[in-house]
Design a protein around this motif. Structure first.
Motif, PDB file in Angstrom:
ATOM      1  N   UNK A  30       0.860  -1.185   0.000  1.00  0.00           N
ATOM      2  CA  UNK A  30       0.000   0.000   0.000  1.00  0.00           C
ATOM      3  C   UNK A  30       0.899   1.239   0.000  1.00  0.00           C
ATOM      4  N   UNK A  31       0.927   1.974  -1.111  1.00  0.00           N
ATOM      5  CA  UNK A  31       1.784   3.165  -1.204  1.00  0.00           C
ATOM      6  C   UNK A  31       0.981   4.457  -1.088  1.00  0.00           C
ATOM      7  N   UNK A  32      -0.350   4.335  -1.019  1.00  0.00           N
ATOM      8  CA  UNK A  32      -1.225   5.474  -0.713  1.00  0.00           C
ATOM      9  C   UNK A  32      -2.543   4.905  -0.220  1.00  0.00           C
ATOM     10  N   UNK A  33      -3.176   5.611   0.719  1.00  0.00           N
ATOM     11  CA  UNK A  33      -4.434   5.124   1.285  1.00  0.00           C
ATOM     12  C   UNK A  33      -5.175   6.268   1.945  1.00  0.00           C
ATOM     13  N   UNK A  48     -12.301   2.997   1.331  1.00  0.00           N
ATOM     14  CA  UNK A  48     -10.869   3.274   1.451  1.00  0.00           C
ATOM     15  C   UNK A  48     -10.261   3.129   0.060  1.00  0.00           C
ATOM     16  N   UNK A  49      -9.783   4.242  -0.488  1.00  0.00           N
ATOM     17  CA  UNK A  49      -9.121   4.214  -1.788  1.00  0.00           C
ATOM     18  C   UNK A  49      -7.626   4.038  -1.558  1.00  0.00           C
ATOM     19  N   UNK A  50      -7.019   3.172  -2.368  1.00  0.00           N
ATOM     20  CA  UNK A  50      -5.615   2.831  -2.172  1.00  0.00           C
ATOM     21  C   UNK A  50      -4.876   2.736  -3.502  1.00  0.00           C
ATOM     22  N   UNK A  51      -3.595   3.032  -3.465  1.00  0.00           N
ATOM     23  CA  UNK A  51      -2.695   2.706  -4.567  1.00  0.00           C
ATOM     24  C   UNK A  51      -1.828   1.541  -4.095  1.00  0.00           C
ATOM     25  N   UNK A  73       0.649  12.460  -2.651  1.00  0.00           N
ATOM     26  CA  UNK A  73      -0.031  11.581  -1.693  1.00  0.00           C
ATOM     27  C   UNK A  73       0.421  10.123  -1.847  1.00  0.00           C
ATOM     28  N   UNK A  74       1.191   9.851  -2.883  1.00  0.00           N
ATOM     29  CA  UNK A  74       1.662   8.486  -3.154  1.00  0.00           C
ATOM     30  C   UNK A  74       3.134   8.414  -2.761  1.00  0.00           C
ATOM     31  N   UNK A  75       3.427   7.543  -1.795  1.00  0.00           N
ATOM     32  CA  UNK A  75       4.786   7.453  -1.259  1.00  0.00           C
ATOM     33  C   UNK A  75       5.276   6.012  -1.438  1.00  0.00           C
TER      34      UNK A  75
END
Ligand code: CMP
Length: 139
Positions: free
Chosen positions: A33-36, A72-75, A136-138
């Protein structure tokens, strides 16, 4: 190749306090999970997100469901992340989903199917950009 895909933990799952359980299945499947973020989608956001389904008979109910509670939206990042995520989720209809998949284990119905995942790398980029700013994406 390392890819990024977009995931939504849907209202049926957040309502049953399954955010952690679903996320663990994604992580155990090799994704990171790199963004949430937890959000309550507006009708406009849902209709825009599912725009390709606008003419389908389930479109209105789908948008009502997706705005019925928090999501919950996630990358997610990983090797072949788009395909991997689809394997971990299982078929759209939980009745057709393989044993051990998120939808087989947790989904309530074809609509309340606990998770969304991008169906292609091209759509992953569009969907990630729809909900996340680059910072927002780490990774
Ligand atoms: P999702 O992967 O988010 O993409 C579209 C969503 O529409 C799907 O998951 C389901 O939640 C919902 N849906 C409801 N009915 C149907 C249907 N008959 N076929 C496909 N998707 C459906």
């Amino acid at each position: 190749a390392t890819e990024r895909t977009f995931s939504i933990i849907k209202p049926d799952a957040t309502r049953r306090n399954l955010t952690g359980a679903v996320t663990k299945m994604l992580e155990d499947g090799g994704l990171r999970v790199v963004a949430s973020k937890r959000i309550h989608m507006t009708r406009e956001q849902a209709e825009g997100f599912y725009g390709v389904h606008r003419e389908r008979p389930f479109f209105n109910d789908l948008c009502t469901f997706m705005t019925s509670g928090p999501v919950v939206v996630q990358v997610l990042e990983g090797e072949n992340a788009v395909a991997r995520n689809r394997e971990i989720m299982g078929a759209t209809n939980p009745e057709n989903a393989d044993e051990g998949t998120i939808r087989k284990v947790h989904a309530e119905s074809i609509e309340a199917n606990s998770v969304h995942g991008s169906d292609s790398l091209e759509n992953a980029k569009i969907e990630i950009d729809y909900f996340f700013k680059p910072e927002e994406i780490v990774g």
